[in-house]
Design a protein around this motif. Structure first.
Motif, mmCIF file in Angstrom:
data_model
loop_
_atom_site.group_PDB
_atom_site.id
_atom_site.type_symbol
_atom_site.label_atom_id
_atom_site.label_comp_id
_atom_site.label_asym_id
_atom_site.label_seq_id
_atom_site.Cartn_x
_atom_site.Cartn_y
_atom_site.Cartn_z
ATOM 1 N N GLY A 54 0.821 -1.199 0.000
ATOM 2 C CA GLY A 54 0.000 0.000 0.000
ATOM 3 C C GLY A 54 0.853 1.246 0.000
ATOM 4 N N GLY A 55 0.218 2.388 0.299
ATOM 5 C CA GLY A 55 0.947 3.646 0.284
ATOM 6 C C GLY A 55 0.327 4.664 1.210
ATOM 7 N N HIS A 56 0.527 5.936 0.900
ATOM 8 C CA HIS A 56 0.086 7.032 1.755
ATOM 9 C C HIS A 56 -1.099 7.771 1.132
ATOM 10 C CE1 HIS A 56 3.951 6.211 3.605
ATOM 11 N NE2 HIS A 56 3.586 6.955 4.630
ATOM 12 N N ASP A 57 -1.985 8.245 2.001
ATOM 13 C CA ASP A 57 -3.205 8.943 1.569
ATOM 14 C C ASP A 57 -3.568 9.982 2.618
ATOM 15 O OD1 ASP A 57 -5.766 9.788 0.895
ATOM 16 O OD2 ASP A 57 -6.672 7.806 0.919
ATOM 17 N N ARG A 58 -3.220 11.231 2.378
ATOM 18 C CA ARG A 58 -3.619 12.375 3.207
ATOM 19 C C ARG A 58 -3.372 12.138 4.702
ATOM 20 N NH1 ARG A 58 -9.392 13.580 2.426
ATOM 21 N NH2 ARG A 58 -9.571 11.326 2.516
#
Length: 564
Positions: A54-58
């Motif tokens: 996954g990754g980064h979101d706000r």
């Protein structure tokens, strides 16, 4: 224009009048700007089925499109979801998975995949992974009745809640429409004993995934809140009555979607007979339904929503044995073939969710429940004539819908709202029928159990204009989704009027604190008293919240006396 209480959309799914899609104003990002895009640095974690990235979101970590169960197409159609098939290597979880089969243009997720019958995926947003923390888990059931929607819609992106309030947010995709709720138990025998509730079983499977995996994502499998808006609230009602879900969640939240009663088996079987007839399949050859392209089920649904097609044509046998009753509140509430939703099958749902009482299974599960003050402004948004009604037009519409009950209804609202316009009275009547009276009744029945109930009415007014009228959506259905998820920067039903940010802070604070402790609280806002049938304390949500004792009490008593 007849009141919406005469429309098929308000009748679908029985007491939960939530079938109409709420996706009216899609969230539109500026050119080259993504509201919810998952970006690097990327993070890998191990699940029970395999490794994902996954990754980064706000401000939070986001993992999207994670399979929580196996294929439900082909020979698995209309059956309980199988276990997920493990994978080798690292699976990408930076983009949304496929939504369930549905009509076009009804979901608004960033980079969302095409609709698919194999849609059993979920999304997770969390402040951190593998850190040993035990954060509350908020599992969201998307709205859109039992017909449309996805767990990837922008305004319900869980990143802001996770980052701001130290919670883990999960949202699922699950089967919808006829593929999610066609009942074959009476025609197909033991092989289809759980059919009619496929969509509910999908959400229960997702809760099982949460139990097995959420600790890796920093969540506490012993502190799970199931909640949803509109159809998601109705799904939550069904989950609370399902034995297979017990022990997988510990708190519940219902926003604008009380489901007191599910579909009876005989009504659901009649719907199935009509589906078979539409495809020229004899009941004894029901297995041929597995060969019908999924798109053809969606086409049947779309026709039915317009009051057209084979599902809306009554068979002679059914019509003879179930003559149409005269107009009344009870008649409007009566289940009718041609609809779809959870079924009281004796297996997945042994009883109606909240009729005549709350299910004993959830006696110790706290509940947060409420509705919007002006729900029906949304349901009537495509009918500008409604917003130009005079007193005579309102009287005629209510009489047409309710027959002998109309006089009592009109007299009550003219007494309780003497200064309201006919349109405002019409909005209030339809709001009570679609959401308000059922919300009060469900809260009353749940309050008879040991666990606390907290009831609200959301009064924040959207400034989104309703075309062809001088009205806005006001406190209409579904304007609270972005508010609850703290996503008010995204253009949608909530508009951009004064008090929006403060309202979002209050509502999101109350919901997430309830997930943490079972008691809703919010900074700078009043304490929220428990709901009971003596005082009937209701929190009126807004930029500055306040507590009211049994607001609209005379109207509530009237509707409950009429059986709404």
């Amino acid at each position: 224009m007849p009141l919406s209480l005469n429309r098929r959309a308000l009748l679908r799914a029985g007491a939960a009048a939530v079938a109409a899609p709420y996706f009216w104003v899609p969230a539109r990002a500026g050119e080259g700007v993504w509201f919810t895009r998952t970006v690097g640095p990327f993070v890998e974690v191990e699940t029970t089925a395999g490794r994902i990235r996954g990754g980064h979101d706000r401000g939070a970590l986001a993992f999207k499109g994670i399979p929580y169960a196996g294929s439900v197409s082909g020979r698995n159609r209309f059956k309980a979801p199988p276990k997920v098939t493990p994978w080798a290597g690292v699976r990408d979880a930076t983009r949304l998975g496929p939504p369930a089969m549905q009509g076009p243009g009804t979901t608004y997720g960033e980079h969302e995949a095409a609709y698919s019958e194999d849609c059993l995926v979920l999304n997770v947003w969390t402040p951190a992974v593998t850190d040993g923390a035990k954060r509350p888990v908020m599992v969201y059931c998307h709205g859109g009745g039992f017909t449309t929607g996805s767990g990837g819609q922008r305004i319900q992106d869980g990143a802001r809640l996770a980052a701001t309030y130290d919670v883990v947010v999960v949202a699922t995709n699950h089967r919808l429409g006829l593929l999610g709720y066609l009942y074959l138990g009476d025609l197909g025998g033991a092989d289809y004993a759980t059919s009619g509730n496929q969509g509910i079983l999908d959400i229960i499977a997702a809760l099982g995934w949460v139990k097995d995996n959420i600790a890796t994502f920093g969540g506490d499998p012993g502190n799970v809140m199931v909640f949803g808006e509109s159809g998601g609230s109705a799904k939550t009602c069904a989950i609370m009555a399902a034995p297979a879900a017990q022990g997988l969640f510990h708190k519940a939240g219902m926003q604008s979607g009380p489901l007191l009663r599910a579909q009876p088996k005989d009504v659901a079987t009649e719907t199935t007979r009509r589906v078979l007839a539409a495809f020229d399949i004899a009941p004894k050859d029901h297995a041929r339904l597995l060969e019908v392209p999924a798109e053809k089920f969606v086409a049947l649904q779309l026709a039915a929503e317009k009051g057209q097609g084979p599902l809306t044509v009554a068979t002679r046998e059914w019509q003879a044995n179930h003559p149409a009753p005269p107009p009344s509140v009870a008649a409007l509430r009566a289940p009718k073939p041609g609809n779809w939703g959870p079924v009281v099958d004796g297996t997945v749902l042994p009883t109606h969710p909240f009729d005549p009482v709350a299910p004993a299974l959830v006696a110790h599960v706290p509940l947060l429940i409420g509705a919007m003050r002006d729900e029906a402004a949304f349901f009537e948004r495509d009918h500008p004539d409604f917003f130009h009604m005079d007193a005579a037009a309102l009287t005629a519409h209510v009489q047409r819908a309710f027959g002998d009950d109309a006089g009592r209804i009109l007299a009550t609202y003219r007494q309780t709202r003497p200064d309201a316009t006919p349109v405002e009275q019409g909005i209030a009547i339809e709001t009570a029928l679609s959401m308000g009276s059922g919300t009060a009744t469900l809260a009353d029945r749940k309050a008879a159990q040991p666990a606390p109930v907290y009831r609200y009415r959301n009064d924040f007014q959207s400034n989104i204009a309703i075309k062809g009228t001088d009205w806005t959506l006001r406190a209409g259905h579904a304007i609270d989704i972005s508010i609850t998820f703290l996503n008010t920067e995204m253009p949608d039903l909530q508009g951009d009027g004064p008090g929006l940010v403060d309202t979002a802070k209050a509502v999101s604070g109350y919901f997430t604190s309830f997930a943490h402790t079972g008691v809703p609280s919010a900074a700078g806002q009043p304490a929220w008293p428990k709901y009971d049938t003596r005082d009937r304390a209701v929190m009126l949500l807004n930029s500055q919240c306040r507590v009211a004792q049994d607001p609209d009490g005379a109207e509530r008593e009237m509707w409950q006396a009429l059986g709404a």
